[in-house]
Each structure stands twice: as C-alpha cells, then as structure tokens.
Design an enzyme around this catalytic site. Structure first.
Site, PDB file in Angstrom:
ATOM      1  N   TYR A  83       1.008  -1.270   0.054  1.00 39.30           N
ATOM      2  CA  TYR A  83       0.009   0.062  -0.052  1.00 39.30           C
ATOM      3  C   TYR A  83       0.814   1.180   0.088  1.00 39.30           C
ATOM      4  CZ  TYR A  83      -3.801   3.100   1.767  1.00 39.30           C
ATOM      5  OH  TYR A  83      -4.476   4.101   1.880  1.00 39.30           O
ATOM      6  N   LYS A 133       0.890   4.205  -2.727  1.00 41.43           N
ATOM      7  CA  LYS A 133       0.285   5.451  -2.523  1.00 41.43           C
ATOM      8  C   LYS A 133       1.409   6.551  -2.868  1.00 41.43           C
ATOM      9  CE  LYS A 133      -3.553   5.686  -1.409  1.00 41.43           C
ATOM     10  NZ  LYS A 133      -4.729   5.580  -2.646  1.00 41.43           N
TER      11      LYS A 133
HETATM   12  P1  NAI Z   1     -13.093   2.437   1.262  1.00 44.29           P
HETATM   13  O1  NAI Z   1     -12.928   1.131   1.124  1.00 44.29           O
HETATM   14  O2  NAI Z   1     -14.444   3.011   1.922  1.00 44.29           O
HETATM   15  O3  NAI Z   1     -13.495   3.085  -0.105  1.00 44.29           O
HETATM   16  C1  NAI Z   1     -12.694   2.668  -1.340  1.00 44.29           C
HETATM   17  C2  NAI Z   1     -13.846   2.395  -2.483  1.00 44.29           C
HETATM   18  O4  NAI Z   1     -13.082   2.034  -3.505  1.00 44.29           O
HETATM   19  C3  NAI Z   1     -14.733   1.396  -2.159  1.00 44.29           C
HETATM   20  O5  NAI Z   1     -16.075   1.966  -2.219  1.00 44.29           O
HETATM   21  C4  NAI Z   1     -14.464   0.481  -3.083  1.00 44.29           C
HETATM   22  O6  NAI Z   1     -15.574  -0.355  -3.633  1.00 44.29           O
HETATM   23  C5  NAI Z   1     -13.793   1.003  -4.322  1.00 44.29           C
HETATM   24  N1  NAI Z   1     -12.720   0.468  -5.052  1.00 44.29           N
HETATM   25  C6  NAI Z   1     -12.056  -0.341  -4.655  1.00 44.29           C
HETATM   26  N2  NAI Z   1     -11.198  -0.864  -5.822  1.00 44.29           N
HETATM   27  C7  NAI Z   1     -12.050  -0.475  -6.965  1.00 44.29           C
HETATM   28  C8  NAI Z   1     -11.806  -0.515  -8.117  1.00 44.29           C
HETATM   29  N3  NAI Z   1     -10.849  -1.397  -8.683  1.00 44.29           N
HETATM   30  N4  NAI Z   1     -12.713   0.089  -9.020  1.00 44.29           N
HETATM   31  C9  NAI Z   1     -13.418   1.000  -8.479  1.00 44.29           C
HETATM   32  N5  NAI Z   1     -13.871   1.106  -7.278  1.00 44.29           N
HETATM   33  C10 NAI Z   1     -13.139   0.560  -6.517  1.00 44.29           C
HETATM   34  O7  NAI Z   1     -11.869   3.342   1.869  1.00 44.29           O
HETATM   35  P2  NAI Z   1     -11.589   4.757   2.091  1.00 44.29           P
HETATM   36  O8  NAI Z   1     -10.846   5.015   3.325  1.00 44.29           O
HETATM   37  O9  NAI Z   1     -12.769   5.821   1.631  1.00 44.29           O
HETATM   38  O10 NAI Z   1     -10.408   5.228   0.858  1.00 44.29           O
HETATM   39  C11 NAI Z   1     -10.415   5.989  -0.256  1.00 44.29           C
HETATM   40  C12 NAI Z   1      -9.197   6.314  -0.506  1.00 44.29           C
HETATM   41  O11 NAI Z   1      -8.554   7.061   0.429  1.00 44.29           O
HETATM   42  C13 NAI Z   1      -8.349   5.149  -0.952  1.00 44.29           C
HETATM   43  O12 NAI Z   1      -7.503   5.524  -1.877  1.00 44.29           O
HETATM   44  C14 NAI Z   1      -7.376   5.102   0.220  1.00 44.29           C
HETATM   45  O13 NAI Z   1      -6.207   4.521   0.094  1.00 44.29           O
HETATM   46  C15 NAI Z   1      -7.211   6.468   0.719  1.00 44.29           C
HETATM   47  N6  NAI Z   1      -6.807   6.680   2.025  1.00 44.29           N
HETATM   48  C16 NAI Z   1      -7.767   6.370   3.025  1.00 44.29           C
HETATM   49  C17 NAI Z   1      -7.464   6.687   4.350  1.00 44.29           C
HETATM   50  C18 NAI Z   1      -8.269   6.624   5.532  1.00 44.29           C
HETATM   51  O14 NAI Z   1      -8.006   7.136   6.602  1.00 44.29           O
HETATM   52  N7  NAI Z   1      -9.508   5.924   5.364  1.00 44.29           N
HETATM   53  C19 NAI Z   1      -5.881   7.322   4.543  1.00 44.29           C
HETATM   54  C20 NAI Z   1      -5.154   7.578   3.523  1.00 44.29           C
HETATM   55  C21 NAI Z   1      -5.642   7.218   2.327  1.00 44.29           C
END
Ligand code: NAI
Length: 303
Positions: free
Chosen positions: A165, A169
């Site tokens: 990851y 990132k």
């Molecule tokens: P989440 O798991 O709630 O949201 C990620 C979304 O991406 C999900 O709805 C999932 O279905 C969708 N997804 C996954 N693979 C996919 C694909 N191949 N094509 C289309 N959609 C796809 O997680 P979250 O926390 O909302 O993450 C959003 C972004 O923020 C991610 O890139 C994550 O790495 C980043 N992030 C989140 C942090 C946190 O504290 N929640 C911290 C740092 C980064």
C-alpha cells in the site's frame, strides 16, 4: 468569489462509500454534475457490482443534484474507457477527476505474497493512471482540467504491514509531480489529497470516539479546493477531522566533499549532509540537478 462547480463535470472513482462518497456529495453540493464510479467490491478488492454507486447517485439526486453511476473497475481498460464514454455521452466534458478508489491487503513483508503486492499496486497506481490517461486528451482539448490523486501517510512516511500500500500510494505523488508539468500549458492542475478518515479501511484500527472525529466529509473541502478554478498545482494537502496541512518532499543543500570523497568522508560529514535547516523543495528534477552543478563550482570541504 466562492468556489463553485456549477456547469462542471466531475468523475470520482471509488465513490460508492467512504471518502469517495463524501467527496462526491460535497462536489455535488457545490454544483458539480458527478459520476459516481465504484466497483462495489470488498476491502481486499474481491467481488463487486454497481449497487453502491447507484445508492450514492440516489442520495445526490434526492438532494437536488445531478449524478450518474458507473460500476467499472478503475484498473480495467475497457471499464475505464466506458466510464469516460458514459460521461462524455451524458455531459460532453470532464472538468475534474478525483482518483480515490483503493483496496488494502495488509501483511508484514515477509508474509506477503507477491500477488497481494501486485493487486494493491494495480488498483492504486494503474487504477489512477488509467482514468488520468483516459481524460487527459479531453482535458487538454478543453484547455481545462483538475485532477486530484489520493496518497496516504503510509506512502509518505511508512506503516508496519503496508509495504504494498505504501509503495502504491507514494507512486501517486511521483505521477503527480510529472503530470503537473505536462498539464501546465493546458491549464490542467494536478494535486494530491492525503486523508485520514473513519471508513471501512480504518474502522478496525481506532476506537469509536476517535472514529467519530474522523468523518470522511471533514476531508472533502480540501478536495474541492484542490479541484477548483484557482487551485494550486503539485501540492499535497493532508487532512483529517477539520485540520488541514501540507506535505512535500525536501532536500538539503548538501556538502561538496570533492570527487575523491570516500565512504569515511560521508560518515564524517553525515550531520551536514542531513542538515534539515537548509532543506528545500524543488519544482522539478532539473532544479535539483542544477544544485549539484552549482555546488561543484565551490571549493570542496576538506575531509
Ligand atoms: P473505502 O474502502 O471505504 O473506499 C474505497 C472505495 O473504492 C470502495 O467503495 C471500493 O468499492 C472502491 N474500489 C476499490 N477498488 C476499486 C476498483 N478497482 N474500481 C473502482 N472502485 C474500487 O476506503 P476509503 O478509506 O474511503 O479510501 C478512499 C481512498 O483514500 C483510498 O485510495 C485510500 O487508500 C485512501 N486513504 C484512506 C485513508 C483513511 O484514513 N481512510 C488514509 C489514507 C488514504
């Protein structure tokens, strides 16, 4: 003038839940027509359908906004092509791309299988590259584009059990650094958001009182700013719980040890090499290279 997205079209990937959903609701509230992309799979990227995306579309339209759903995987060539075609057929332009989709497959490096490393790199890196590539010529032709990629503190600083990851990132910062240069002439600005938020990615890691402070919607104003008309370019904004900061790579001024420098000379001058009070950020690689060519003119410090 207050920031508005009226008459602007925004694609938000991974917007069926978590942060992407919050960004989509926020941009829609500010007037954007939004495309809710989400594969709808599990946290590790398996399975999927467009139900999650459709639910967010229903929320936006119920609030008086305009949105359409797309269930493609961001790492699938045909799916991404269709995402862009669907958007162009519906609204004829793409002003904003928020590349947010992501998955996790955490394990210590020794135990991690390469397929789990590759899967995470594929969704985060290629799942950002492919939508960027698919909108790039459209944004160039429009003479307007705003791209926000999603990085992470794990990429910037590291986290145990997240080598896959973290590598994925930070690669997005590398993508941003060159894309901002290539987009400048056509008014395409490329920035990064580095969020912390309570989502299914983090809900098992923190107690409920902390999670309550970390609602995803507290991050979204930074995404809106980075995607706005007067946005900067090449900036990383870190955001959580209503606190906003900026991060960047910096390099020290260094020390000219001469061309016969040895490893022992490096050891003897390690403190000066790492003198962070001299550190600065470079707008592109060539500026760093120029530093070497300037410093080499100086008399070397004797060992
Ligand atoms: P989440 O798991 O709630 O949201 C990620 C979304 O991406 C999900 O709805 C999932 O279905 C969708 N997804 C996954 N693979 C996919 C694909 N191949 N094509 C289309 N959609 C796809 O997680 P979250 O926390 O909302 O993450 C959003 C972004 O923020 C991610 O890139 C994550 O790495 C980043 N992030 C989140 C942090 C946190 O504290 N929640 C911290 C740092 C980064």
């Amino acid at each position: 003038m207050a920031i508005s997205f009226t008459n602007k079209v925004a694609i938000i990937t991974g917007a069926g839940g978590g942060l992407g959903r919050a960004h989509a609701l926020h941009l829609a509230k500010l007037g954007a027509k939004v495309v809710i992309n989400d594969l709808g799979g599990s946290l590790d990227g398996s399975g999927g359908n467009s139900a999650a995306a459709e639910k967010v579309v229903a929320e936006i339209t119920a609030a008086g906004g305009e949105a359409i759903a797309n269930g493609a995987s961001v790492s699938d060539d045909a799916g991404v092509a269709n995402l862009v075609k669907q958007t162009m057929d519906k609204w004829g332009r793409i002003d904003v791309l928020v590349a947010n989709a992501g998955i996790l497959r955490d394990k210590s490096f020794g135990k991690m299988e390469l397929k789990d490393f590759e899967a995470v790199v594929n969704v985060h890196l290629m799942g950002t590259v492919k939508p960027c590539k698919a909108v790039w010529e459209i944004m160039k032709a429009q003479g307007y584009g705003r791209i926000v990629v999603t990085t992470s503190s794990t990429g910037l600083y590291g986290n145990f059990g997240q080598t896959n990851y973290g590598a994925a990132k930070l690669s997005l910062v590398g993508l941003m650094n060159s894309l901002k240069l290539e987009g400048a002439r056509d008014n395409i600005k490329v920035n990064a958001i580095c969020p912390v938020a309570a989502t299914r990615m983090t809900e098992a890691l923190m107690p409920p009182t902390i999670l309550e402070m970390l609602k995803p919607q507290f991050v979204s104003p930074a995404v809106a700013y980075l995607a706005s008309d007067d946005a900067p370019t090449g900036i990383i904004i870190t955001a959580a719980a209503g606190v906003f900061a900026a991060a960047q790579l910096v390099e020290t001024d260094g020390v000219n040890l001469g061309q016969s420098a040895t490893a022992d000379d490096i050891a003897a001058h390690f403190g000066e090499i790492c003198d962070w009070t001299t550190a600065k950020h470079y707008g592109q690689g060539g500026e760093q290279n120029a530093k070497f060519l300037a410093r080499v003119q100086e008399k070397p410090v004797s060992g």
